[in-house]
Design an enzyme around this catalytic site. Sequence first.
Site, PDB file in Angstrom:
ATOM      1  N   HIS A   1      14.703  38.408   4.492  1.00  0.00           N
ATOM      2  CA  HIS A   1      14.182  38.473   4.320  1.00  0.00           C
ATOM      3  C   HIS A   1      13.985  39.124   2.879  1.00  0.00           C
ATOM      4  CE1 HIS A   1       9.124  38.288   4.120  1.00  0.00           C
ATOM      5  NE2 HIS A   1       9.576  37.383   4.392  1.00  0.00           N
TER       6      HIS A   1
ATOM      7  N   ASP B   1      11.928  31.559  10.351  1.00  0.00           N
ATOM      8  CA  ASP B   1      13.046  30.362  10.104  1.00  0.00           C
ATOM      9  C   ASP B   1      14.003  29.928  11.247  1.00  0.00           C
ATOM     10  OD1 ASP B   1      11.171  29.460   8.172  1.00  0.00           O
ATOM     11  OD2 ASP B   1      12.021  30.718   6.657  1.00  0.00           O
TER      12      ASP B   1
END
Length: 450
Positions: A328, A387
């Site tokens: 991320h 996700d």
Amino acid sequence: MKDNFDEYLKMVFDERKHFDSFPVRCYNEYNVKRGLRNADGTGVLAGLTAIGEVHGYILDEGVKVPVEGTLRYRGISVKDIVDHCISENRFGFEEVAFLLTFGFLPSRSKLESFRKVLANNRSLPNGFTEDMILKAPSKNIMNKLERSTLALYSYDDNPDDISIPNLLRQSLELISRFPTMIAYAYAAKQHYFNDKSLVLHNADPSLSTAENFFYMTRPNHKFKDIEAKILDMALMLHAEHGGGNNSAFAIRVLSSSNTDTYSAIASGVGSLKGPKHGGANQKMMAQMEELKANISNWESKDEVYDYLCKILRKEAGDGTGLIYGVGHAIYTLSDPRAEILSGCARTLAEETDNMKEYSLYRTVAELTPKAFADIKGITAPMPVNVDFYSGLIYKMLNIPEDLYTPIFAMARVVGWCAHRIEEVMTGGKIIRPAYKSVVERSSYIPIDKR
């Protein structure tokens, strides 16, 4: 005619393609912050916000130090919000929507009034469904949602007024209508492109946003309480993620020009559609399906590791060398949303007899950092992101893949509206970063001498 057009495009492309390329060293030479990011990966500070706080590292004398990730809405930990809703066995998305929109936690009576406001605004304007959705169906629900958002401008008697009361009115209508537009766009796609019966369900005003989503998208209206509660949790976790994420920043850019709400929010939908943003959950699912198809023993860590290495070497996967759902831009040690969704995924896996697949996901999460270290020499912490588990959860909830990213939009429209209002209230200047021209200057050549 098409052949001639294709030949023309090829001709002009061959002549122009060198104009859009320049050495990568130019970015360093001119100190360009590619992606509005500093050299150490931190984001360029472009604004201030009191809406969402995304915390994933600290800077110690200029050095980026990894820490466990936290996400706060209006200063309140999302984990605390989720935990309280679980302990009280109630739906929480509407409370999150109120908090992000108005800035404070509602009393029980205020929350009930807010729920009624959302329920009373879920229906679409007269003629909208027929003219804007059924007469122009799309194969992509996000595309249809973006166009429908823009089309709402034509049904608003006061679309360009950017006073705060009017922005709040438009925001609550959009938050209410997004689930309906998504459900109807999906029904239209199923009918016109997949030869299914056309069934449109009106929302039930007694149901929460999560319950209504199942109610409107399932032909028989049926869903289990655990399904609705887990979807509600996903909506809470997706509702906001700071002003710097791609879609929120797009909305703030447009809002800074004082454009109308529908133009601004539609830009967020278009941004979220991209596979590097909201569409990443579908990329993640496609990658996992490939893994499952090419690994004979899902319990073999050696097999899983070898295939992950193939993906990184671009010998498998989609050829990008990326492993989706891992890493991320801000979170370093953990993504708090993924931590919560992991527990949801396990609960659903046990409920639906999918523990073998859930265990494969856990193995991928465990081995991906090692694969990156061995193949690319990247040793930084690499946690899974939101996700990674969201697609698996939607799959176990029997939600069609076409709706994965639209569900994200259904939640994130809350944060988008909050950022739009904040930008209009506090921004003050049109957002206008600089771009350095690197093309060589030349003189105009008369047409007969070219």
